[in-house]
Write a protein that holds these residues in place. Structure first.
Motif, PDB file in Angstrom:
ATOM      1  N   GLY A  82       0.814  -1.210   0.000  1.00 38.80           N
ATOM      2  CA  GLY A  82       0.000   0.000   0.000  1.00 38.80           C
ATOM      3  C   GLY A  82       0.846   1.258   0.000  1.00 38.80           C
ATOM      4  N   GLN A  83       2.140   1.104   0.253  1.00 41.25           N
ATOM      5  CA  GLN A  83       3.041   2.260   0.235  1.00 41.25           C
ATOM      6  C   GLN A  83       3.473   2.560  -1.190  1.00 41.25           C
ATOM      7  OE1 GLN A  83       5.994   0.820   3.172  1.00 41.25           O
ATOM      8  NE2 GLN A  83       5.483   2.673   4.305  1.00 41.25           N
ATOM      9  N   VAL A  84       3.353   3.826  -1.564  1.00 43.80           N
ATOM     10  CA  VAL A  84       3.782   4.276  -2.891  1.00 43.80           C
ATOM     11  C   VAL A  84       4.913   5.272  -2.697  1.00 43.80           C
ATOM     12  CG1 VAL A  84       3.099   5.486  -4.983  1.00 43.80           C
ATOM     13  CG2 VAL A  84       1.488   3.925  -3.858  1.00 43.80           C
ATOM     14  N   MET A  85       6.042   5.018  -3.355  1.00 44.92           N
ATOM     15  CA  MET A  85       7.166   5.938  -3.257  1.00 44.92           C
ATOM     16  C   MET A  85       6.869   7.184  -4.068  1.00 44.92           C
ATOM     17  SD  MET A  85      10.317   3.246  -3.427  1.00 44.92           S
ATOM     18  CE  MET A  85       9.500   1.652  -3.346  1.00 44.92           C
ATOM     19  N   ASN A  86       7.088   8.326  -3.459  1.00 44.71           N
ATOM     20  CA  ASN A  86       6.724   9.599  -4.063  1.00 44.71           C
ATOM     21  C   ASN A  86       7.787  10.033  -5.070  1.00 44.71           C
ATOM     22  OD1 ASN A  86       5.413  11.917  -4.612  1.00 44.71           O
ATOM     23  ND2 ASN A  86       5.835  12.934  -2.673  1.00 44.71           N
ATOM     24  N   SER A  87       7.819   9.329  -6.168  1.00 44.10           N
ATOM     25  CA  SER A  87       8.807   9.592  -7.213  1.00 44.10           C
ATOM     26  C   SER A  87       8.057   9.744  -8.524  1.00 44.10           C
ATOM     27  CB  SER A  87       9.794   8.426  -7.304  1.00 44.10           C
ATOM     28  OG  SER A  87       9.089   7.221  -7.570  1.00 44.10           O
ATOM     29  N   TYR A  88       8.799   9.972  -9.595  1.00 47.64           N
ATOM     30  CA  TYR A  88       8.154   9.969 -10.903  1.00 47.64           C
ATOM     31  C   TYR A  88       8.923   9.058 -11.846  1.00 47.64           C
ATOM     32  CZ  TYR A  88       5.749  11.164 -15.096  1.00 47.64           C
ATOM     33  OH  TYR A  88       5.005  11.068 -16.233  1.00 47.64           O
ATOM     34  N   PRO A  89       8.286   8.008 -12.370  1.00 49.03           N
ATOM     35  CA  PRO A  89       6.925   7.613 -11.991  1.00 49.03           C
ATOM     36  C   PRO A  89       6.887   7.032 -10.581  1.00 49.03           C
ATOM     37  CG  PRO A  89       7.884   6.000 -13.478  1.00 49.03           C
ATOM     38  CD  PRO A  89       8.860   7.111 -13.379  1.00 49.03           C
ATOM     39  N   PRO A  90       5.703   6.990  -9.956  1.00 49.39           N
ATOM     40  CA  PRO A  90       5.623   6.405  -8.624  1.00 49.39           C
ATOM     41  C   PRO A  90       6.043   4.947  -8.646  1.00 49.39           C
ATOM     42  CG  PRO A  90       3.430   6.952  -9.472  1.00 49.39           C
ATOM     43  CD  PRO A  90       4.414   7.463 -10.465  1.00 49.39           C
ATOM     44  N   GLN A  91       6.572   4.481  -7.531  1.00 49.52           N
ATOM     45  CA  GLN A  91       7.078   3.118  -7.442  1.00 49.52           C
ATOM     46  C   GLN A  91       6.397   2.373  -6.303  1.00 49.52           C
ATOM     47  OE1 GLN A  91      11.424   3.021  -7.342  1.00 49.52           O
ATOM     48  NE2 GLN A  91      11.468   5.030  -8.318  1.00 49.52           N
ATOM     49  N   ILE A  92       6.101   1.105  -6.550  1.00 49.19           N
ATOM     50  CA  ILE A  92       5.560   0.224  -5.519  1.00 49.19           C
ATOM     51  C   ILE A  92       6.404  -1.045  -5.505  1.00 49.19           C
ATOM     52  CG2 ILE A  92       3.221   1.163  -5.624  1.00 49.19           C
ATOM     53  CD1 ILE A  92       2.404  -1.167  -7.399  1.00 49.19           C
ATOM     54  N   ALA A  93       6.557  -1.622  -4.340  1.00 48.29           N
ATOM     55  CA  ALA A  93       7.376  -2.839  -4.185  1.00 48.29           C
ATOM     56  C   ALA A  93       6.449  -4.051  -4.137  1.00 48.29           C
ATOM     57  CB  ALA A  93       8.213  -2.753  -2.918  1.00 48.29           C
ATOM     58  N   ALA A  94       6.560  -4.900  -5.144  1.00 45.88           N
ATOM     59  CA  ALA A  94       5.637  -6.019  -5.278  1.00 45.88           C
ATOM     60  C   ALA A  94       5.955  -7.138  -4.300  1.00 45.88           C
ATOM     61  CB  ALA A  94       5.665  -6.557  -6.702  1.00 45.88           C
ATOM     62  N   LYS A  95       4.927  -7.612  -3.614  1.00 44.89           N
ATOM     63  CA  LYS A  95       5.051  -8.836  -2.813  1.00 44.89           C
ATOM     64  C   LYS A  95       4.686 -10.052  -3.669  1.00 44.89           C
ATOM     65  CE  LYS A  95       3.841  -6.779   1.685  1.00 44.89           C
ATOM     66  NZ  LYS A  95       2.895  -6.916   2.830  1.00 44.89           N
ATOM     67  N   ARG A  96       3.543  -9.930  -4.363  1.00 44.89           N
ATOM     68  CA  ARG A  96       3.083 -11.015  -5.218  1.00 44.89           C
ATOM     69  C   ARG A  96       2.542 -10.413  -6.509  1.00 44.89           C
ATOM     70  NH1 ARG A  96       1.058 -11.638  -0.364  1.00 44.89           N
ATOM     71  NH2 ARG A  96      -1.174 -11.481  -0.829  1.00 44.89           N
ATOM     72  N   ILE A  97       2.763 -11.118  -7.615  1.00 38.85           N
ATOM     73  CA  ILE A  97       2.247 -10.673  -8.901  1.00 38.85           C
ATOM     74  C   ILE A  97       1.474 -11.832  -9.525  1.00 38.85           C
ATOM     75  CG2 ILE A  97       2.900 -10.063 -11.278  1.00 38.85           C
ATOM     76  CD1 ILE A  97       5.166  -8.376 -10.108  1.00 38.85           C
TER      77      ILE A  97
END
Length: 100
Positions: A82-97
């Motif tokens: 649920g945490q989104v890194m405030n970058s461009y583009p935004p980044q999320i760290a996947a646990k499961r895909i």
């Protein structure tokens, strides 16, 4: 509760996990998968999905698959904290895909 999965998939969510659905637009095999978010009321545009040795990959029936199975133009569901890194583009760290 009973609502901890998306209607079309059997994806169990643990505490404080969120699912984004996206179409793969490019793949950096070392670091991330770039997706265009679809079907989300809280996110839009391009996201970088950071993958690590801990990221688990599954088909839509929940069978484990290799990361190399994921291709550009695939639709995937990304489970993350649920945490989104405030970058461009935004980044999320996947646990499961999950691959559609």
């Amino acid at each position: 509760g009973n609502n901890n999965h998306t209607p079309e998939a059997n994806i169990e969510l643990l505490n404080d996990e969120v699912i984004f659905k996206g179409k793969v637009t490019s793949i950096d095999n070392q670091r991330f998968i770039e997706v265009e978010i679809i079907d989300s009321s809280i996110a839009f545009g391009t996201y970088w999905v950071l993958v690590s040795d801990l990221t688990e990959f599954y088909d839509f029936d929940g069978n484990s698959i290799e990361r190399s199975t994921i291709r550009v133009d695939d639709v995937i569901e990304i489970v993350f904290s649920g945490q989104v890194m405030n970058s461009y583009p935004p980044q999320i760290a996947a646990k499961r895909i999950f691959l559609h």
